[in-house]
Design a protein around this motif. Structure first.
Motif, PDB file in Angstrom:
ATOM      1  N   VAL A 119      23.168 -51.159  50.132  1.00 15.65           N
ATOM      2  CA  VAL A 119      22.713 -50.857  48.775  1.00 15.65           C
ATOM      3  C   VAL A 119      21.563 -51.506  48.621  1.00 15.65           C
ATOM      4  CG1 VAL A 119      23.373 -51.590  46.225  1.00 15.65           C
ATOM      5  CG2 VAL A 119      25.182 -50.404  48.002  1.00 15.65           C
ATOM      6  N   MET A 160      18.555 -50.063  51.095  1.00 13.04           N
ATOM      7  CA  MET A 160      18.057 -48.699  50.776  1.00 13.04           C
ATOM      8  C   MET A 160      17.216 -48.738  49.728  1.00 13.04           C
ATOM      9  SD  MET A 160      18.552 -47.298  53.564  1.00 13.04           S
ATOM     10  CE  MET A 160      17.776 -45.772  53.085  1.00 13.04           C
ATOM     11  N   ARG A 161      17.735 -49.694  48.607  1.00 12.78           N
ATOM     12  CA  ARG A 161      16.890 -49.817  47.563  1.00 12.78           C
ATOM     13  C   ARG A 161      15.501 -50.357  47.822  1.00 12.78           C
ATOM     14  NH1 ARG A 161      17.202 -47.916  42.575  1.00 12.78           N
ATOM     15  NH2 ARG A 161      19.413 -48.288  42.566  1.00 12.78           N
ATOM     16  N   GLU A 220      13.546 -47.408  48.887  1.00 14.05           N
ATOM     17  CA  GLU A 220      12.937 -46.737  47.777  1.00 14.05           C
ATOM     18  C   GLU A 220      11.800 -47.493  47.049  1.00 14.05           C
ATOM     19  OE1 GLU A 220      16.662 -46.124  45.325  1.00 14.05           O
ATOM     20  OE2 GLU A 220      17.875 -45.349  46.984  1.00 14.05           O
ATOM     21  N   SER A 258      18.558 -40.509  55.348  1.00 21.77           N
ATOM     22  CA  SER A 258      19.868 -40.639  55.949  1.00 21.77           C
ATOM     23  C   SER A 258      19.875 -41.362  57.365  1.00 21.77           C
ATOM     24  CB  SER A 258      20.411 -39.128  56.048  1.00 21.77           C
ATOM     25  OG  SER A 258      20.841 -38.659  54.669  1.00 21.77           O
ATOM     26  N   ALA A 313      19.072 -44.931  57.179  1.00 26.57           N
ATOM     27  CA  ALA A 313      20.313 -45.813  56.602  1.00 26.57           C
ATOM     28  C   ALA A 313      21.317 -45.920  57.817  1.00 26.57           C
ATOM     29  CB  ALA A 313      20.789 -45.118  55.498  1.00 26.57           C
ATOM     30  N   LEU A 335      27.805 -44.187  45.721  1.00 27.41           N
ATOM     31  CA  LEU A 335      26.554 -45.206  46.051  1.00 27.41           C
ATOM     32  C   LEU A 335      25.310 -44.798  46.359  1.00 27.41           C
ATOM     33  CD1 LEU A 335      28.174 -48.290  47.861  1.00 27.41           C
ATOM     34  CD2 LEU A 335      27.709 -48.133  45.481  1.00 27.41           C
ATOM     35  N   PHE A 336      25.478 -43.773  46.818  1.00 23.93           N
ATOM     36  CA  PHE A 336      24.338 -42.857  47.546  1.00 23.93           C
ATOM     37  C   PHE A 336      24.490 -41.155  47.406  1.00 23.93           C
ATOM     38  CE2 PHE A 336      24.770 -46.789  49.939  1.00 23.93           C
ATOM     39  CZ  PHE A 336      23.565 -47.182  49.858  1.00 23.93           C
ATOM     40  N   CYS A 337      23.500 -40.449  47.034  1.00 22.97           N
ATOM     41  CA  CYS A 337      23.489 -39.124  47.297  1.00 22.97           C
ATOM     42  C   CYS A 337      22.412 -38.840  48.085  1.00 22.97           C
ATOM     43  CB  CYS A 337      23.111 -38.599  45.484  1.00 22.97           C
ATOM     44  SG  CYS A 337      21.547 -39.347  45.124  1.00 22.97           S
ATOM     45  N   VAL A 360      23.346 -37.722  51.104  1.00 19.43           N
ATOM     46  CA  VAL A 360      23.448 -38.147  52.336  1.00 19.43           C
ATOM     47  C   VAL A 360      23.838 -36.673  53.249  1.00 19.43           C
ATOM     48  CG1 VAL A 360      25.103 -39.153  54.124  1.00 19.43           C
ATOM     49  CG2 VAL A 360      24.353 -40.344  51.982  1.00 19.43           C
ATOM     50  N   HIS A 384      17.968 -55.323  43.462  1.00 20.95           N
ATOM     51  CA  HIS A 384      18.910 -54.485  42.649  1.00 20.95           C
ATOM     52  C   HIS A 384      19.421 -55.271  41.551  1.00 20.95           C
ATOM     53  CE1 HIS A 384      21.151 -50.495  43.024  1.00 20.95           C
ATOM     54  NE2 HIS A 384      21.908 -51.096  42.132  1.00 20.95           N
TER      55      HIS A 384
END
Length: 468
Positions: A26, A29-30, A33, A64, A67, A90-92, A94, A459
């Motif tokens: 979480v 990967m934030r 981004e 993906s 990660a 949590l993630f879209c 993937v 985050h």
């Protein structure tokens, strides 16, 4: 430690839809981004005309794969680790491993270069968002090295018999950046066929690495360090064009040997290594050595004058323990030495320049890290797919290093395996309330404060209602 129940009293069920095994992704990967990895990929990587829609949503597929590698995946099938439990909450975006494999196999050489451009800009963004290279405005080291990765498929493109007899390999080349107080990050990488010469493509890679170092904030003295296989006029010319300095092992070629043997005995300075190193022939530990310097040595004297380089030749010598000091009762007539010269224009004083040059071995830690994680396998029979995989590993490696630098002083220098164990591989249960998600992590997690520091930095949850 032992089991608290008899076997018959324990059962398992993989049925909880609110659990995740890698809650550390979480904040990690934030960070990706925030550093615009997806946007950079969408702008740079254009797989136009690829079959089966392999080029669609390249940014989601790159995210993906990165990660999955951050979570420890070392093959395409292992990327399925992202599709479990409550990960969709949590993630879209993937993608399935089969989709990611199709994506990688669609790469050409040009697409691999596009991905390398993304990697270099991503590193610059990471350096701007995290204290990745402390002290880079004063001094930074760029280390170049190559390695061989054994492969077993006979149809794997580029796999050839090279340095190791009877072993098929691919031959990656990489450059890293570090400072005197930081662990290295990866500046650029290249995948090459197995029997490619060690220095093939090195001048271009050195130029890219030195430019990337500046983009990552290394605006002070930059020193390129390399082994003897990179001792050539092209590499040094690339350093000079970029305004950087060099420190390159040159080996005992005839010209260097004549210069070294002409050094007077009184010019040698005794030094003691802080940690003993094993002798390559006998295995005995060596803690002492001697260092001397030739202030003006002209390299490449056989070339035209514009390609000749005059700089310092610093030599370290150690006793050759493979040759006994005595024969019978007669003492040795003269000591036998093993010489280790390097060619440099590093402005530091002799012993400091020698210490800094030996620190070039830090690049081996990066290579070992790769072979223990994503480079344990080069997953495709397609050469360019493996080239893309190598670049994606470099992105994941740098991402974890940046996350560690935002966590604590310990994690800033910890190995990638430690970062995964402490920060990424943390199970969590997801609770939903008022359109918000709460991650419930294990009580008394040993690295709770470090994990919380990383999460809060990257985050931060919204402030509760009513708080000013």
């Amino acid at each position: 430690m032992q089991s608290s129940h008899v076997p018959a009293a324990v059962s398992v069920a993989f049925d909880d839809t609110n659990l995740v095994a890698h809650a550390g992704l979480v904040p990690v990967m934030r960070l990706a981004e925030r550093c615009r990895l997806a946007r950079l990929t969408a702008q740079k990587v254009k797989l136009n005309g690829a079959k089966n829609s392999a080029g669609a949503s390249a940014h989601a597929k790159v995210m993906s794969i990165v990660a999955g590698m951050a979570a420890g995946a070392d093959s395409i099938d292992d990327l399925d680790v992202l599709r479990h439990g409550a990960m969709p909450a949590l993630f879209c975006g993937v993608r399935a491993p089969s989709t990611l494999g199709t994506f990688l196999r669609a790469f050409t050489h040009g697409h691999a270069l596009q991905l390398q451009a993304v990697h270099r800009q991503f590193l610059a963004a990471l350096a701007a968002h995290a204290p990745l290279l402390p002290g880079s405005r004063q001094k930074a080291f760029i280390d170049v090295d190559s390695t061989h990765k054994r492969v077993y498929g006979r149809t794997k493109q580029g796999a050839e018999y090279g340095r190791f007899k009877g072993i098929r390999t691919l031959h990656p080349l990489l450059a890293t950046i570090c400072t005197p107080t930081s662990r290295p990050v990866i500046a650029t990488v290249r995948m090459r066929r197995g029997k490619a010469a060690d220095s093939r493509g090195a001048p271009k890679l050195v130029s890219e690495a030195l430019t990337t170092a500046v983009e990552a904030g290394c605006t002070g003295v930059r020193i390129l360090r390399a082994d003897s296989q990179f001792y050539n006029a092209g590499v040094i010319a690339a350093c000079r064009r970029a305004g950087a300095r060099f420190s390159i092992t040159c080996g005992m070629n005839p010209s260097v040997k004549r210069a070294v043997l002409a050094i007077p005995d009184q010019a040698w300075q005794q030094i003691t290594h802080p940690t003993a190193v094993p002798d390559p022939d006998t295995g005995e530990l060596i803690s002492g050595a001697e260092v001397a310097e030739i202030l003006a040595y002209t390299a490449f004297a056989g070339r035209k004058k514009s390609e000749q380089v005059t700089a310092r030749l610093i030599v370290r010598r150690v006793r050759d323990l493979a040759k006994p000091a005595t024969v019978g009762e007669q003492g040795e007539l003269f000591p036998a030495w093993r010489y280790h010269p390097f060619f440099t224009d590093n402005p530091a004083e002799t012993l400091q320049a020698e210490r800094e040059h030996r620190h070039h071995a830090v690049v081996e830690q990066v290579i070992a890290d790769g072979k223990a994680s994503a480079l344990a396998h080069l997953p495709s029979g397609k050469f360019n797919a493996n080239a893309a995989w190598l670049t994606l590993w470099a992105m994941a490696y740098n991402l974890l290093r940046a996350a560690g630098s935002l966590t604590s002083a310990f994690h800033a220098k910890a190995t990638t395996a430690t970062l995964r164990a402490h920060l990424v591989h943390v199970p969590a249960r997801i609770a939903r309330s008022a359109r918000r998600l709460t991650l419930h992590l294990p009580q008394r997690w040993p690295w709770q404060h470090a994990w919380t520091q990383l999460f809060d930095t990257l985050h931060r949850p919204p402030e509760p209602a009513g708080r000013p």
